[in-house]
Scaffold this motif. Structure first.
Motif, mmCIF file in Angstrom:
data_model
loop_
_atom_site.group_PDB
_atom_site.id
_atom_site.type_symbol
_atom_site.label_atom_id
_atom_site.label_comp_id
_atom_site.label_asym_id
_atom_site.label_seq_id
_atom_site.Cartn_x
_atom_site.Cartn_y
_atom_site.Cartn_z
ATOM 1 N N ARG A 135 -55.424 122.468 -4.820
ATOM 2 C CA ARG A 135 -54.736 123.270 -3.815
ATOM 3 C C ARG A 135 -53.228 123.087 -4.009
ATOM 4 N NH1 ARG A 135 -59.259 124.811 -3.540
ATOM 5 N NH2 ARG A 135 -60.664 124.873 -1.721
ATOM 6 N N GLN A 137 -49.519 124.588 -2.518
ATOM 7 C CA GLN A 137 -48.851 125.383 -1.497
ATOM 8 C C GLN A 137 -47.343 125.327 -1.679
ATOM 9 O OE1 GLN A 137 -50.124 124.140 2.429
ATOM 10 N NE2 GLN A 137 -52.242 123.926 1.738
ATOM 11 N N THR A 178 -56.538 127.005 -5.816
ATOM 12 C CA THR A 178 -55.901 128.052 -5.025
ATOM 13 C C THR A 178 -54.411 127.767 -4.891
ATOM 14 O OG1 THR A 178 -56.220 126.989 -2.865
ATOM 15 C CG2 THR A 178 -58.030 128.353 -3.709
ATOM 16 N N ASN A 180 -51.093 129.182 -2.528
ATOM 17 C CA ASN A 180 -50.675 130.005 -1.398
ATOM 18 C C ASN A 180 -49.266 129.647 -0.949
ATOM 19 O OD1 ASN A 180 -53.214 131.570 -0.568
ATOM 20 N ND2 ASN A 180 -53.986 129.467 -0.683
ATOM 21 N N TYR A 239 -55.544 123.644 6.800
ATOM 22 C CA TYR A 239 -56.656 124.569 6.552
ATOM 23 C C TYR A 239 -56.616 125.096 5.123
ATOM 24 C CZ TYR A 239 -59.291 128.815 6.109
ATOM 25 O OH TYR A 239 -60.140 129.776 5.621
ATOM 26 N N ALA A 240 -55.438 125.520 4.662
ATOM 27 C CA ALA A 240 -55.331 126.082 3.312
ATOM 28 C C ALA A 240 -55.651 125.053 2.239
ATOM 29 C CB ALA A 240 -53.931 126.655 3.091
ATOM 30 N N ALA A 245 -61.186 126.875 2.734
ATOM 31 C CA ALA A 245 -60.234 127.922 2.361
ATOM 32 C C ALA A 245 -60.377 128.336 0.901
ATOM 33 C CB ALA A 245 -58.807 127.442 2.631
ATOM 34 N N THR A 248 -59.177 131.798 -0.156
ATOM 35 C CA THR A 248 -57.815 132.155 0.240
ATOM 36 C C THR A 248 -56.857 131.715 -0.858
ATOM 37 O OG1 THR A 248 -58.358 131.871 2.587
ATOM 38 C CG2 THR A 248 -56.024 131.851 1.990
ATOM 39 N N THR A 249 -56.363 132.666 -1.627
ATOM 40 C CA THR A 249 -55.420 132.342 -2.706
ATOM 41 C C THR A 249 -54.529 133.544 -2.982
ATOM 42 O OG1 THR A 249 -55.213 131.345 -4.919
ATOM 43 C CG2 THR A 249 -56.904 133.051 -4.631
ATOM 44 N N ALA A 251 -51.990 134.236 -1.335
ATOM 45 C CA ALA A 251 -51.666 134.792 -0.024
ATOM 46 C C ALA A 251 -50.348 134.254 0.517
ATOM 47 C CB ALA A 251 -52.789 134.485 0.965
ATOM 48 N N LEU A 253 -49.309 133.128 3.983
ATOM 49 C CA LEU A 253 -49.918 132.762 5.251
ATOM 50 C C LEU A 253 -48.823 132.553 6.287
ATOM 51 C CD1 LEU A 253 -52.528 130.247 3.776
ATOM 52 C CD2 LEU A 253 -52.850 132.677 4.293
#
Length: 264
Positions: A135, A137, A178, A180, A239-240, A245, A248-249, A251, A253
């Motif tokens: 993940r 971010q 992912t 994000n 959450y991401a 999640a 969800t990528t 994205a 947010l």
């Protein structure tokens, strides 16, 4: 929904206070082992101690490094070669007249706000791809979409990290990694509170009055009509970062209270 990140490791850049610390706390409460970072060893030590007091069973460590430089990123990478979750949160901001913002300031903002995330993602995404889980971010901002006239240099960097986030998600297509972007609005972080406190002193007003006026005057489209808390932003980040999640990528947010006047 029960978010369980037991067995996962996380690095949160710029996490000795504010949104970064709140995200680190949220991830630790979900069971992840976390690495806090900051430029000053004393601030890092204080943040690590604070999180351990908050959550005695947490697995937390700290690394002091200036991530706005290549050398600082290398310091972190040497100290922590791999991670499952990377939160590119470190950033600087300051209102400044466009005509008074020199080249060095533009370069500083780009290096800290954009290149720190590029350098760290370039390294850590390789391991995530090999393990087929990760993940990443990038902390962007509603200022990426609503470029503030008083901080054009800042808004530019937040648009840039959103572009990097979307592009990197495409680079990692077909994997379980992912990527994000998180877009907060005005948030009650240490830096924002300090900025508002200075305004309160200059105006002879209370911090509460200045905070309320700030939203009404500078973000009149806000639907929540208040500044968000760091925990509210951290909730989206946690959450991401979760297993839940997984779809969800790529994205953006938004955690900006409805400031951006679009449904897209």
């Amino acid at each position: 929904m029960q978010i369980d990140l037991t067995g996962r490791s996380a690095i949160i850049s710029g996490s000795t206070a504010g949104i970064g610390y709140a995200i680190a706390s949220g991830l630790a409460h979900a069971g992840a082992s976390v690495t806090l970072t900051g430029r000053q060893q004393s601030r890092v030590d204080e943040a690590v101690a604070s999180l351990r007091r908050e959550l005695p069973d947490s697995r937390v460590q700290g690394v002091a490094a200036d991530l706005g430089t290549r050398e600082g990123c290398d310091t972190l990478i040497r100290a922590v070669p791999d991670t499952d979750i990377l939160i590119n949160n470190v950033g600087v901001f300051a209102p400044q007249d466009f005509f008074e913002t020199d080249d060095d300031t533009w370069e500083q903002f780009f290096q800290v706000n954009v290149m720190s995330g590029v350098r760290l993602s370039r390294h850590y995404a390789r391991g995530m791809k090999e393990r087929n889980w990760g993940r990443i971010q990038f902390l962007s901002s509603e200022s990426a979409l609503n470029i503030p006239s008083e901080m054009v240099h800042y808004g530019m960097t937040k648009s840039a990290v959103q572009s990097v986030s979307r592009g990197l998600a495409k680079v990692l297509a077909g994997t379980n990694v992912t990527v994000n972007a998180i877009l907060p609005g005005p948030t009650r972080s240490e830096g924002v509170v300090e900025m508002l406190r200075k305004s309160a002193e200059e105006q002879g007003s209370t911090l509460e009055e200045v905070e309320a006026n700030f939203v009404r005057q500078t973000r009149p489209s806000s639907i929540i009509q208040r500044i968000a808390t760091t925990e509210e932003v951290a909730n989206m980040s946690v959450y991401a970062a979760s297993e839940q999640a997984s779809a969800t990528t790529g994205a953006a947010l938004r955690v900006e209270g409805g400031i951006v006047d679009t449904m897209a």
